[in-house]
Design a protein around this motif. Structure first.
Motif, PDB file in Angstrom:
ATOM      1  N   UNK A 354       0.848  -1.186   0.000  1.00 32.43           N
ATOM      2  CA  UNK A 354       0.000   0.000   0.000  1.00 32.43           C
ATOM      3  C   UNK A 354       0.887   1.240   0.000  1.00 32.43           C
ATOM      4  N   UNK A 355       0.473   2.260  -0.749  1.00 35.45           N
ATOM      5  CA  UNK A 355       1.322   3.423  -0.957  1.00 35.45           C
ATOM      6  C   UNK A 355       1.249   4.457   0.150  1.00 35.45           C
ATOM      7  N   UNK A 356       1.896   5.580  -0.092  1.00 33.99           N
ATOM      8  CA  UNK A 356       1.992   6.693   0.844  1.00 33.99           C
ATOM      9  C   UNK A 356       0.831   7.650   0.580  1.00 33.99           C
ATOM     10  N   UNK A 357      -0.057   7.867   1.567  1.00 34.59           N
ATOM     11  CA  UNK A 357      -1.222   8.723   1.313  1.00 34.59           C
ATOM     12  C   UNK A 357      -0.922  10.215   1.329  1.00 34.59           C
ATOM     13  N   UNK A 358       0.287  10.626   1.740  1.00 32.50           N
ATOM     14  CA  UNK A 358       0.617  12.057   1.807  1.00 32.50           C
ATOM     15  C   UNK A 358       1.193  12.521   0.480  1.00 32.50           C
ATOM     16  N   UNK A 359       0.551  13.506  -0.114  1.00 36.96           N
ATOM     17  CA  UNK A 359       1.017  14.075  -1.383  1.00 36.96           C
ATOM     18  C   UNK A 359       1.459  15.517  -1.147  1.00 36.96           C
ATOM     19  N   UNK A 360       2.516  15.929  -1.830  1.00 36.81           N
ATOM     20  CA  UNK A 360       3.063  17.262  -1.640  1.00 36.81           C
ATOM     21  C   UNK A 360       3.247  17.955  -2.981  1.00 36.81           C
ATOM     22  N   UNK A 361       3.193  19.258  -2.952  1.00 35.02           N
ATOM     23  CA  UNK A 361       3.493  20.065  -4.128  1.00 35.02           C
ATOM     24  C   UNK A 361       4.386  21.228  -3.691  1.00 35.02           C
ATOM     25  N   UNK A 362       5.659  21.243  -4.149  1.00 42.39           N
ATOM     26  CA  UNK A 362       6.347  20.269  -5.004  1.00 42.39           C
ATOM     27  C   UNK A 362       6.398  18.881  -4.355  1.00 42.39           C
ATOM     28  N   UNK A 363       6.574  17.855  -5.195  1.00 47.11           N
ATOM     29  CA  UNK A 363       6.532  16.488  -4.670  1.00 47.11           C
ATOM     30  C   UNK A 363       7.601  16.226  -3.622  1.00 47.11           C
ATOM     31  N   UNK A 364       7.286  15.332  -2.692  1.00 46.03           N
ATOM     32  CA  UNK A 364       8.274  14.849  -1.740  1.00 46.03           C
ATOM     33  C   UNK A 364       9.012  13.671  -2.335  1.00 46.03           C
ATOM     34  N   UNK A 365       9.149  12.631  -1.542  1.00 43.55           N
ATOM     35  CA  UNK A 365       9.862  11.443  -2.018  1.00 43.55           C
ATOM     36  C   UNK A 365       9.042  10.781  -3.129  1.00 43.55           C
ATOM     37  N   UNK A 366       9.665  10.555  -4.273  1.00 41.67           N
ATOM     38  CA  UNK A 366       8.990   9.890  -5.379  1.00 41.67           C
ATOM     39  C   UNK A 366       9.537   8.491  -5.630  1.00 41.67           C
ATOM     40  N   UNK A 367      10.753   8.222  -5.161  1.00 45.23           N
ATOM     41  CA  UNK A 367      11.350   6.888  -5.264  1.00 45.23           C
ATOM     42  C   UNK A 367      11.487   6.336  -3.854  1.00 45.23           C
ATOM     43  N   UNK A 368      10.900   5.181  -3.619  1.00 42.76           N
ATOM     44  CA  UNK A 368      10.911   4.578  -2.285  1.00 42.76           C
ATOM     45  C   UNK A 368      11.865   3.386  -2.269  1.00 42.76           C
ATOM     46  N   UNK A 369      12.689   3.324  -1.237  1.00 39.23           N
ATOM     47  CA  UNK A 369      13.683   2.259  -1.183  1.00 39.23           C
ATOM     48  C   UNK A 369      13.062   0.962  -0.671  1.00 39.23           C
ATOM     49  N   UNK A 370      13.594  -0.141  -1.160  1.00 45.07           N
ATOM     50  CA  UNK A 370      13.137  -1.472  -0.777  1.00 45.07           C
ATOM     51  C   UNK A 370      13.431  -1.698   0.706  1.00 45.07           C
ATOM     52  N   UNK A 371      12.552  -2.378   1.439  1.00 43.54           N
ATOM     53  CA  UNK A 371      12.836  -2.658   2.857  1.00 43.54           C
ATOM     54  C   UNK A 371      14.214  -3.306   3.017  1.00 43.54           C
ATOM     55  N   UNK A 372      15.003  -2.856   3.973  1.00 47.28           N
ATOM     56  CA  UNK A 372      16.402  -3.306   4.046  1.00 47.28           C
ATOM     57  C   UNK A 372      16.543  -4.748   4.518  1.00 47.28           C
ATOM     58  N   UNK A 373      17.572  -5.400   4.038  1.00 47.62           N
ATOM     59  CA  UNK A 373      17.968  -6.680   4.606  1.00 47.62           C
ATOM     60  C   UNK A 373      18.551  -6.441   6.000  1.00 47.62           C
ATOM     61  N   UNK A 374      18.499  -7.439   6.825  1.00 45.14           N
ATOM     62  CA  UNK A 374      19.018  -7.319   8.185  1.00 45.14           C
ATOM     63  C   UNK A 374      20.504  -6.932   8.142  1.00 45.14           C
TER      64      UNK A 374
END
Length: 390
Positions: A354-374
């Motif tokens: 499920x995505x991020x419900x907060x939208x910004x103008x100008x846009x905030x983070x547009x590329x989301x990093x994959x959950x990290x390995x331990x």
């Protein structure tokens, strides 16, 4: 993989994340979505949510993946002097700490807010727990369904005449995470202004009681204990679910006079709008059983798709009760980016969440990093700490 550069309202803010499972990780994921650098400190066996069945991607559960994007993972054994020293150094570089251990657990390991704030006065420290940092139930373990049960929320959830049920999503955990973010962000603003941080303390039970809102006010004023609500509003009889003739369930929220008139007009019951029994909200509440029976009969004579279109055209809020297949193929959900695809460098690192419900103008983070390995970011973080000492 190094997490994406921070872009957004919290760019430049560093959060040390000592959280596990759901309420805390959900909170810190929001902070990461807002652009903060979130360093998730994990014990050698990792966050326990990494191992929740049944689905796994890149060795970790999709449960973990749903609340840990946009973070860096530092594997650290804080039971050792070396691990504890690194954790404290990390806190010294941070703007805020978030933790959801049982009260006293971090202090037992050798870390507490007062000591760390003595070294860095502006530090904000957010704690999420089941029952709070004080009180007679302070040390009792709690999970989402426990606080739903104890708060009264569960006593109102389910169909009348049947057993209470928990909410289909874990609102005890998730709403506590939201309140923690609200408290932390307001305290960060204060710390920027005054140079002094503070503790933010959120109890899952407190949050659920706060969510009782109008039900609490009605009980506290009148003493009447509400029962199971089902899919209806107990004060507004035209705010409920109805079953159409094709078997589909339709949610309708006709809670104003114009909406009620539109509802009965679409159903071919326009005369009800002038019936003394249903002339206003008080009358409809008094005669709610009669009204509900009339509405049920007419809904059962129509197909859901046609009925929803006519209700919406009449400016009566209405929708089918969709399952997740329908939700994640809904054109509005897709347009708003709420079906989010996460990618890492490995072909195995592909996950939809499920995505991020907060939208910004100008846009905030547009590329989301994959959950990290331990421990994925141990090298990067430890090298930075070593350089800071040098």
């Amino acid at each position: 993989m190094t997490a994406s550069p921070s872009v957004g309202p919290l760019a430049g803010v560093r959060i040390v994340d000592f959280t596990l499972f759901l309420s805390g990780p959900f909170a810190t994921q929001i902070l990461g979505d807002l652009g903060a650098e979130v360093i998730k400190v994990e014990a050698p066996d990792g966050d326990m949510s990494r191992s929740v069945p049944p689905r796994f991607v890149d060795g970790s559960s999709t449960y973990f993946g749903s609340t840990n994007r946009n973070k860096k993972s530092l594997m650290l054994d804080m039971r050792t002097p070396e691990g504890l020293a690194i954790a404290r150094q990390l806190i010294g570089e941070a703007d805020a700490v978030v933790e959801n251990f049982r009260p006293g657990k971090l202090a037992h390991l050798g870390i507490n807010a007062a000591t760390e704030r003595a070294r860095k006065p502006s530090l904000v420290w957010a704690s999420i727990s089941g029952f709070g940092q004080d009180g007679p139930l302070r040390d009792r373990p709690a999970y989402d369904m426990i606080v739903q049960a104890m708060s009264g929320v569960m006593s109102m959830t389910g169909e009348p005449g049947r057993e209470p049920v928990r909410a289909g999503v874990p609102i005890g955990d998730l709403c506590a995470g939201l309140y923690a973010v609200i408290g932390l962000l307001s305290s960060l603003l204060e710390a920027r202004r005054t140079g002094v941080g503070r503790d933010v303390e959120v109890s899952m039970l407190d949050v659920q009681v706060a969510l009782l809102t109008y039900q609490a006010a009605s009980y506290l004023q009148g003493g009447e204990v509400p029962g199971l609500q089902g899919s209806a509003h107990d004060f507004i009889p035209s705010y409920r679910c109805f079953r159409a003739g094709d078997g589909k369930v339709i949610a309708v929220t006709a809670n104003t006079e114009n909406m009620f008139r539109g509802l009965v007009r679409v159903l071919g019951l326009g005369d009800l709008a002038n019936d003394p029994r249903f002339k206003d909200g008080k009358s409809r509440y008094k005669n709610r059983e009669t009204l509900i029976n009339l509405l049920n009969t007419e809904f059962a004579r129509s197909s859901s798709g046609d009925l929803i279109e006519r209700l919406v055209a009449a400016e009566v809020p209405a929708a089918a009760v969709d399952d997740l297949e329908a939700v994640f193929n809904n054109p509005q959900v897709l347009h708003r980016g709420m079906r989010l695809k996460l990618h890492g460098p490995s072909p195995d690192q592909r996950l939809e969440v499920a995505g991020d419900p907060m939208k910004f103008n100008p846009p905030g983070r547009t590329v989301h990093s994959f959950p990290p390995r331990l421990g994925e970011h141990n090298g990067e973080i430890l090298a930075r700490l070593k350089q800071a000492v040098a």
